[in-house]
Write a protein that holds these residues in place. Structure first.
Motif, short mmCIF file in Angstrom:
data_model
loop_
_atom_site.label_atom_id
_atom_site.label_comp_id
_atom_site.label_asym_id
_atom_site.label_seq_id
_atom_site.Cartn_x
_atom_site.Cartn_y
_atom_site.Cartn_z
N ALA A 305 16.50 1.44 -48.17
CA ALA A 305 17.79 2.12 -48.28
C ALA A 305 18.56 1.61 -49.48
CB ALA A 305 18.60 1.90 -47.00
N ASP A 306 19.24 2.53 -50.14
CA ASP A 306 20.06 2.23 -51.32
C ASP A 306 19.24 1.65 -52.47
OD1 ASP A 306 22.41 3.09 -50.03
OD2 ASP A 306 22.64 1.14 -49.07
N TYR A 307 17.97 2.04 -52.54
CA TYR A 307 17.10 1.68 -53.65
C TYR A 307 16.98 0.16 -53.83
CZ TYR A 307 17.50 6.62 -54.72
OH TYR A 307 17.46 7.99 -54.64
N GLY A 308 16.70 -0.50 -52.72
CA GLY A 308 16.44 -1.93 -52.75
C GLY A 308 15.45 -2.28 -51.65
N VAL A 309 14.67 -3.31 -51.86
CA VAL A 309 13.72 -3.77 -50.85
C VAL A 309 14.42 -4.79 -49.97
CG1 VAL A 309 11.51 -4.90 -50.43
CG2 VAL A 309 11.77 -3.36 -52.38
N GLU A 310 14.47 -4.52 -48.69
CA GLU A 310 15.28 -5.30 -47.76
C GLU A 310 14.98 -6.78 -47.78
OE1 GLU A 310 16.69 -4.73 -43.12
OE2 GLU A 310 14.64 -4.23 -43.69
N SER A 311 13.72 -7.16 -47.88
CA SER A 311 13.34 -8.55 -47.77
C SER A 311 13.41 -9.32 -49.09
CB SER A 311 11.90 -8.65 -47.23
OG SER A 311 11.01 -7.96 -48.09
N VAL A 312 13.82 -8.66 -50.16
CA VAL A 312 13.90 -9.30 -51.48
C VAL A 312 15.35 -9.54 -51.82
CG1 VAL A 312 13.33 -9.09 -53.93
CG2 VAL A 312 11.76 -8.20 -52.20
N SER A 313 15.75 -10.78 -52.03
CA SER A 313 17.15 -11.13 -52.26
C SER A 313 17.59 -10.92 -53.71
CB SER A 313 17.41 -12.59 -51.85
OG SER A 313 16.55 -13.46 -52.57
N ASP A 314 16.69 -11.08 -54.65
CA ASP A 314 17.03 -10.91 -56.06
C ASP A 314 17.28 -9.42 -56.35
OD1 ASP A 314 15.86 -10.30 -59.04
OD2 ASP A 314 16.90 -12.23 -58.95
N ALA A 315 18.48 -9.08 -56.79
CA ALA A 315 18.87 -7.69 -56.97
C ALA A 315 17.99 -6.97 -57.99
CB ALA A 315 20.33 -7.60 -57.40
N ARG A 316 17.70 -7.62 -59.10
CA ARG A 316 16.89 -6.99 -60.14
C ARG A 316 15.47 -6.69 -59.62
NH1 ARG A 316 17.25 -7.30 -65.83
NH2 ARG A 316 18.87 -8.91 -65.63
N LEU A 317 14.88 -7.70 -58.97
CA LEU A 317 13.52 -7.51 -58.46
C LEU A 317 13.49 -6.49 -57.32
CD1 LEU A 317 10.56 -8.35 -58.45
CD2 LEU A 317 11.17 -10.24 -56.93
N SER A 318 14.51 -6.56 -56.46
CA SER A 318 14.58 -5.65 -55.32
C SER A 318 14.67 -4.20 -55.77
CB SER A 318 15.78 -6.00 -54.44
OG SER A 318 15.92 -5.08 -53.38
N GLY A 319 15.58 -3.92 -56.72
CA GLY A 319 15.73 -2.57 -57.22
C GLY A 319 14.50 -2.09 -57.97
N GLY A 320 13.91 -2.99 -58.76
CA GLY A 320 12.72 -2.62 -59.51
C GLY A 320 11.55 -2.28 -58.61
N LEU A 321 11.34 -3.09 -57.57
CA LEU A 321 10.25 -2.81 -56.63
C LEU A 321 10.48 -1.49 -55.90
CD1 LEU A 321 9.58 -6.34 -55.06
CD2 LEU A 321 8.07 -5.03 -56.57
#
Length: 359
Positions: A305-321
């Motif tokens: 949701a909201d273009y982020g991976v829930e289990s990834v805390s780093d915003a850049r990495l989460s959005g990229g994944l």
């Protein structure tokens, strides 16, 4: 311009859903012709079907790149004009429908009950307006690649405020909050004219880039090349078309691979630098006060949701994944649908041929 749940009442949402379903059904039938290579033979199918899945993925990726258009407002590609010009209007509607479905189900972007509204406004309206205008322009402009690119720019520019006007019409009929529709129309069309400039630039650049390397892959450019003229007996006549050499058809794999890499880079890396300002619809809804009716998305608990991976805390990495996953899912679903459509047309043609031979 993703419409969330709660903006439009149930009856109008259902009606828009019926329109969207009808458009998708028509798209499936029309896409059989566009993906079947009717004007370029069987090779046309091999070229168009893979490109259609890529176009859906590319639109998904570029829609993650919100660009600023005014103080506190951003916009993003709608993609209807780009898809229609590259792969045809029927296939284009299907491309946008696939993108919106992926965004709604996986990323909680665009309401699920408003999916019909979004497909109608962002897919059907943009494709119909853009492609009609595009075909009209290329019919009167010189038969050159520059003309195709220029027509793409104008068609994309007009399609965005047309989509905004279509949303306003639906809101006038089914909006759940009492607001002055005239002021909503003025605000929506005004800000989306600015967004349309960005849409036009992206569309023209993309179409121009494909034209430069593989003009045969651009649906809107088919049949535009003027025949070679020969002087025979003092008169100019059309030279006979050269038959393609057997086994020498150019594969679209290089373009497909390059487009996929570009989509992954845009969604996985460049998207981190996109504008965080609300888009045109969100800004107008906030200014006019009808954003209070927004309902929580049914997929709000999605791990993406909201273009982020829930289990990834780093915003850049989460959005990229999340972007990479979205591109992969969109190209897989889109390519699968378009291959099935193409194969069904091939099967129907074989049956017709067999029936004709038997008769």
């Amino acid at each position: 311009m993703h419409v969330p749940d709660g903006f439009i009442n149930a009856p109008v949402s259902v009606a828009a859903g019926v329109v969207a379903a009808g458009a998708v059904a028509a798209g499936l039938r029309g896409a059989r012709r566009e993906l079947g290579g009717t004007d370029t033979g069987p090779v046309g199918a091999e070229r168009t079907a893979p490109l259609a899945g890529l176009v859906a993925a590319f639109v998904f990726a570029v829609q993650m790149l919100n660009f600023p258009v005014a103080a506190g407002t951003s916009g993003h590609l709608l993609g209807g004009a780009l898809a229609a010009i590259l792969v045809g209007p029927f296939t284009g509607v299907l491309c946008i429908a696939v993108v919106l479905l992926m965004q709604g189900v996986l990323f909680a972007d665009g309401g699920l009950t408003a999916l019909g509204v979004n497909i109608t406004v962002m897919g059907v309206v943009t494709v119909v307006v853009a492609y009609a205008l595009f075909r009209g322009l290329v019919a009167v402009l010189p038969r050159t690649r520059r003309s195709v690119t220029a027509a793409s720019f104008v068609a994309a520019l007009v399609s965005v405020p047309a989509s905004a006007a279509a949303f306003t019409l639906l809101y006038a009929v089914g909006g759940v909050t009492e607001v002055p529709i005239g002021s909503v129309l003025t605000a929506m069309v005004g800000v989306h004219v600015l967004i349309g400039i960005g849409e036009a630039a992206i569309t023209a650049l993309t179409v121009g880039a494909v034209l430069a390397v593989r003009p045969d892959l651009v649906h809107g450019a088919r049949g535009l090349s003027a025949p070679l003229k020969l002087r025979v007996g003092g008169e100019l006549v059309d030279a006979p078309a050269a038959a393609p050499a057997p086994g020498r058809a150019r594969s679209p794999r290089a373009v497909w691979a390059g487009g996929l890499v570009a989509s992954l880079v845009l969604a996985g890396f460049v998207s981190f630098y996109a504008s965080a300002s609300p888009d045109g619809l969100e800004k107008v809804a906030s200014d006019k006060g009808f954003d209070r009716s927004v309902e929580e998305h049914a997929a709000a608990d999605s791990p993406l949701a909201d273009y982020g991976v829930e289990s990834v805390s780093d915003a850049r990495l989460s959005g990229g994944l999340a972007g990479v996953i979205g591109v992969g899912a969109t190209v897989a679903v889109g390519s699968g649908i378009f291959r099935v459509v193409r194969r069904r047309r091939t099967t129907d043609e074989r049956r017709n041929t067999s029936a004709g031979s038997a008769a």
